[in-house]
Motif scaffolding. Structure first.
Motif, PDB file in Angstrom:
ATOM      1  N   GLN A 259     -17.186  10.567 -23.277  1.00 47.81           N
ATOM      2  CA  GLN A 259     -17.103   9.226 -23.833  1.00 47.81           C
ATOM      3  C   GLN A 259     -17.023   9.405 -25.349  1.00 47.81           C
ATOM      4  O   GLN A 259     -17.937   9.074 -26.095  1.00 47.81           O
ATOM      5  CB  GLN A 259     -18.316   8.398 -23.411  1.00 47.81           C
ATOM      6  CG  GLN A 259     -18.448   8.211 -21.911  1.00 47.81           C
ATOM      7  CD  GLN A 259     -17.238   7.516 -21.305  1.00 47.81           C
ATOM      8  OE1 GLN A 259     -16.776   6.503 -21.807  1.00 47.81           O
ATOM      9  NE2 GLN A 259     -16.708   8.082 -20.216  1.00 47.81           N
ATOM     10  N   ASN A 418     -16.908   4.246 -17.321  1.00 45.89           N
ATOM     11  CA  ASN A 418     -18.116   4.393 -16.501  1.00 45.89           C
ATOM     12  C   ASN A 418     -17.946   3.797 -15.115  1.00 45.89           C
ATOM     13  O   ASN A 418     -18.431   4.339 -14.124  1.00 45.89           O
ATOM     14  CB  ASN A 418     -19.315   3.745 -17.206  1.00 45.89           C
ATOM     15  CG  ASN A 418     -19.759   4.556 -18.408  1.00 45.89           C
ATOM     16  OD1 ASN A 418     -19.561   5.764 -18.456  1.00 45.89           O
ATOM     17  ND2 ASN A 418     -20.345   3.889 -19.393  1.00 45.89           N
ATOM     18  N   ARG A 419     -17.242   2.663 -15.038  1.00 43.43           N
ATOM     19  CA  ARG A 419     -17.093   1.986 -13.747  1.00 43.43           C
ATOM     20  C   ARG A 419     -16.229   2.788 -12.779  1.00 43.43           C
ATOM     21  O   ARG A 419     -16.247   2.559 -11.573  1.00 43.43           O
ATOM     22  CB  ARG A 419     -16.492   0.594 -13.953  1.00 43.43           C
ATOM     23  CG  ARG A 419     -15.047   0.616 -14.400  1.00 43.43           C
ATOM     24  CD  ARG A 419     -14.503  -0.774 -14.692  1.00 43.43           C
ATOM     25  NE  ARG A 419     -13.077  -0.747 -14.951  1.00 43.43           N
ATOM     26  CZ  ARG A 419     -12.526  -0.398 -16.100  1.00 43.43           C
ATOM     27  NH1 ARG A 419     -13.301  -0.030 -17.113  1.00 43.43           N
ATOM     28  NH2 ARG A 419     -11.210  -0.406 -16.253  1.00 43.43           N
ATOM     29  N   TYR A 421     -16.018   6.356 -12.918  1.00 42.02           N
ATOM     30  CA  TYR A 421     -16.404   7.770 -12.871  1.00 42.02           C
ATOM     31  C   TYR A 421     -16.762   8.214 -11.450  1.00 42.02           C
ATOM     32  O   TYR A 421     -16.234   9.212 -10.945  1.00 42.02           O
ATOM     33  CB  TYR A 421     -17.575   8.031 -13.825  1.00 42.02           C
ATOM     34  CG  TYR A 421     -18.052   9.457 -13.798  1.00 42.02           C
ATOM     35  CD1 TYR A 421     -17.356  10.457 -14.465  1.00 42.02           C
ATOM     36  CD2 TYR A 421     -19.193   9.815 -13.085  1.00 42.02           C
ATOM     37  CE1 TYR A 421     -17.783  11.776 -14.433  1.00 42.02           C
ATOM     38  CE2 TYR A 421     -19.633  11.129 -13.048  1.00 42.02           C
ATOM     39  CZ  TYR A 421     -18.921  12.094 -13.723  1.00 42.02           C
ATOM     40  OH  TYR A 421     -19.347  13.394 -13.682  1.00 42.02           O
TER      41      TYR A 421
END
Length: 767
Positions: A259, A418-419, A421
């Motif tokens: 990130q 993140n949603r 991964y």
């Protein structure tokens, strides 16, 4: 020029495909081709294996058993086609039938006339999908693929009719289609190829062909008493355990998710690259590691003042002291720095190019085992973006694992929302699960470890006293094959009559016109023309029946006159040779014995640190390791581990089922798809060691049960849930547990225990 020799597992796969090809052709000769309405149903051979298993050389070797044939060898990617054409003329040439002609895209007039009119030999025409796919030709406009499209006449080399129409109606030999990189196929492409009415398809893919027409053809074949079993036999899966054991693949895939800004990711790539260089230097290896950088767009969007991403990456590499001559750009970028080097083909890549920036064109066709690091530029929202790359970076340089762990590891650098991964990691795991260690063991895990930041695979060390946690290694010794070999040699001295060499029911030896409506005659003629040298057929049958037995019969034993003759599928000669191969295999399995491995450095196996496959760990008090990954156990194995640990005596370990890591015995004959026995547990208790397997597969296998129990140290114990019949043939009851172990001077018998705790205590008393 180096010549490729197939590994045993590759030879066995080729033999299985050719057995199916021969059975299909012979069945067509005897009964006529199967049909769906008026549509002849082609043979479909599917070679399912991990990328890097060597599907292309295996498909080349299959061409030896097709008889007189024209092979349309096609792939979606022009890069793959270029590489295939080069390899078929070079390192794979020795795998093809002698005299094979390999033609690329636009043939000469002489090559084309030979391809259409010849009645003997094999011609391979290597083409891109775009050269024959009508829809792609329209989309390609004025490109080379469109100009070479087979549906158009080419008077300069092909004559008045289109090449497609000539392939469909004028061939004097059987037509076969090899579709390499078969996962790229589309329903439209497959349906077009069916219209050529080929004898069959040979597909290199992890999944069966998918189209509405193929679905109907498959449904029509599935319940056919004659062709249904052959169609099933034609789907050949290769165990990735064999590929890993052959050291063709790296055994760890590390996925690093950032990130962070692209520059930080690029810095990490460069740091990892320099670590690889140091490892190569320490090992004094000739490997030249490469890093690859995947971009989505070659140029900035119209109106943008930003640098193109290929140039931005190039600039960053240069700022980090990467020499310009080590960087290649394989993109369509229009504006490049003055000293940047752009390449337009795979052939233009040089050994000095250590950092390669590319887009999808290279992604689908490049096979380079020295590619260790792959950076994905920009945000990755979909697994499909990285799907092809996994196979590209998993190949192992020089087909040999390194003592440096970093040289056995491929690393992906990605930036995932993140949603997304967990979903992308799950899909990567699903991909790796295709490469299961053992097709019969769904809990065997993957042959390739996945390492992520969320699941750091920090090794769990062996508890103190690890030096005593070892067992001897064993090999299969020489078998008593003198009598069987005399039979083989005697067979070689007696020539076969011509009637015994041709296919049963086939009486024609003259040339039959292949006009429409004469399918029965055509297939009889094709069956009679597919002749295999008897020596090749015998070795192939022996290899399929027992790989170890094939190694113990020297080629001189089947070099007699009759082995130089060639026979047809289902001929009397081939039936007799198959029976002879079975007799040799049986003699081997009955007489071979285990011997201790006396090779220096391989005499003993020692417990090594446990490499967990996930962060979810189970702790134990009496194991050689403080904890094991929960994924290392299925339900029965977990119960057995708990019973061993709660018993509290001795020390046990979970035996890894990965080749090169766990303790294994080579099996004298296959159990399922496996030629190796990995017991689930090793238990050091009193002054001995027990090797315990809980799957039940081996306890019911008479051929291997007695062999396994001939080992004294460790004592082999075969266990399974339920009550096994006294003759070991069946399970009589689901309750309790049964085990079997060696008994001095007496054959093993199944011993039933009401509970798992009772079984563990019984084993302790026997130790």
């Amino acid at each position: 020029m180096s010549v490729i020799r197939l590994f045993d597992f590759q030879e066995a796969a080729v033999a299985r495909v050719l057995d199916a090809v021969n059975d299909w052709t012979a069945a067509c000769a005897a009964h006529g081709p199967p049909r769906l309405g008026r549509q002849p149903i082609p043979f479909v051979g599917l070679l399912k294996a991990v990328t890097g298993a060597g599907k292309t050389p295996m498909l080349a070797a299959v061409c030896q058993g097709l008889g007189p044939a024209v092979v349309l060898w096609t792939s979606k990617s022009s890069a793959v086609v270029d590489q295939t054409y080069k390899n078929l003329q070079g390192k794979y040439a020795g795998l093809l039938p002698p005299g094979t002609r390999v033609i690329r895209e636009r043939p000469s007039r002489g090559d084309w006339e030979h391809l259409i009119a010849a009645k003997a030999g094999v011609d391979i025409w290597v083409t891109t999908v775009g050269s024959w796919n009508e829809a792609e030709a329209v989309a390609a406009g004025g490109s080379a693929d469109a100009r070479l499209n087979m549906h158009r006449p080419h008077p300069d080399w092909g004559g008045r009719l289109s090449p497609w129409e000539q392939l469909r109606t004028r061939l004097k030999r059987s037509l076969w289609v090899i579709y390499d990189e078969g996962h790229n196929q589309t329903p439209t492409q497959l349906d077009q190829l069916v219209r050529l009415e080929p004898m069959g398809f040979l597909l290199a893919s992890a999944t069966p062909p998918a189209s509405e027409l193929f679905g109907k053809l498959n449904e029509a074949i599935r319940d056919d008493d004659i062709f249904g079993p052959i169609a099933s036999q034609a789907r050949v899966s290769i165990s990735t355990a064999d590929v890993v054991k052959a050291q063709l693949l790296k055994h760890t895939l590390e996925v690093l998710d950032y990130q962070a800004e692209p520059e930080a990711m690029l810095d990490e790539v460069i740091d990892r690259f320099r670590r690889l260089e140091k490892a190569v230097h320490r090992e004094r290896s000739s490997t030249c590691p490469r890093a690859v950088y995947v971009v989505e767009e070659s140029n900035p969007r119209r109106g943008s003042t930003e640098l193109s991403r290929p140039v931005a990456i190039w600039n960053h590499l240069r700022r980090r002291k990467i020499p310009a001559e080590e960087i290649a750009l394989y993109t369509q970028t229009k504006e490049l720095p003055e000293d940047a080097e752009k390449v337009s083909s795979l052939n233009a890549l040089q050994d000095r190019h250590r950092h390669i920036i590319f887009n999808r064109a290279l992604q689908e066709g490049w096979d380079d085992p020295e590619a260790y690091l792959c950076y994905f530029d920009g945000e990755t929202n979909s697994y499909t973006r990285i799907q092809q790359i996994i196979g590209r970076v998993l190949r192992q340089p020089m087909g040999r694992h390194s003592g440096e762990e970093v040289l056995n590891t491929a690393t992906l650098f990605i930036r995932v929302p993140n949603r997304k991964y967990e979903e992308i990691i799950r899909q990567i795991k699903n991909e790796l699960s295709l490469y299961a260690l053992d097709a019969d063991d769904p809990f065997g895990g993957s042959a390739i470890r996945l390492k992520t930041r969320g699941e750091p695979l920090k090794a769990i060390s062996v508890k103190s006293g690890g030096k005593r946690f070892s067992v001897p290694n064993y090999v299969l010794g020489d078998a008593q094959l003198a009598g069987a070999i005399r039979q083989v040699e005697a067979r070689g001295r007696s020539m076969w009559a011509e009637a015994d060499l041709i296919a049963k029911g086939t009486r024609r030896s003259r040339t039959i016109a292949l006009e429409k409506g004469s399918d029965r005659v055509k297939f009889e003629e094709f069956a009679n023309n597919i002749r295999t040298p008897n020596a090749d057929y015998f070795r192939r049958k022996l290899l399929l029946t027992n790989r170890w037995a094939a190694h113990q019969v020297h080629a001189d034993s089947y070099a007699g006159r009759s082995f130089h003759q060639a026979s047809c599928p289902r001929s009397a000669a081939q039936e007799a040779l198959a029976t002879l191969a079975g007799a040799v295999a049986t003699a081997y399995e009955q007489s071979v014995e285990y011997q201790k491995n006396e090779i220096a450095g391989e005499r003993s196996w020692h417990v090594a640190p446990h490499r967990p496959s996930g962060a979810d760990l189970l702790t134990f008090r009496h194991a050689t390791h403080a904890s094991y990954s929960r994924k290392s156990f299925n339900k029965d194995e977990r119960e057995f581990a708990d019973a061993l640990d709660s018993f509290g005596k001795g020390t046990w370990c979970r035996n890894p089922s990965t080749p090169g890591e766990g303790w294994a015995l080579p099996l004298p004959s296959k159990v399922g798809d496996s030629l190796n026995f990995f017991p689930d547990y090793l238990w050091w208790v009193k002054r001995t060691c027990l090797a315990i397997d809980t799957t039940g597969r081996h306890i019911l296998q008479a051929k291997v049960r007695g062999k396994l129990m001939s080992i004294e140290v460790p004592m082999i114990v075969l266990a399974t849930r339920g009550k096994v019949a006294p003759d070991f043939a069946t399970l009589q009851d689901d309750e309790g547990w049964t085990f079997a172990r060696a008994r001095r001077g007496m054959p093993p018998v199944p011993q039933h225990c009401d509970t798992l705790d009772d079984l563990v205590k019984a084993l302790y008393d026997l130790a």
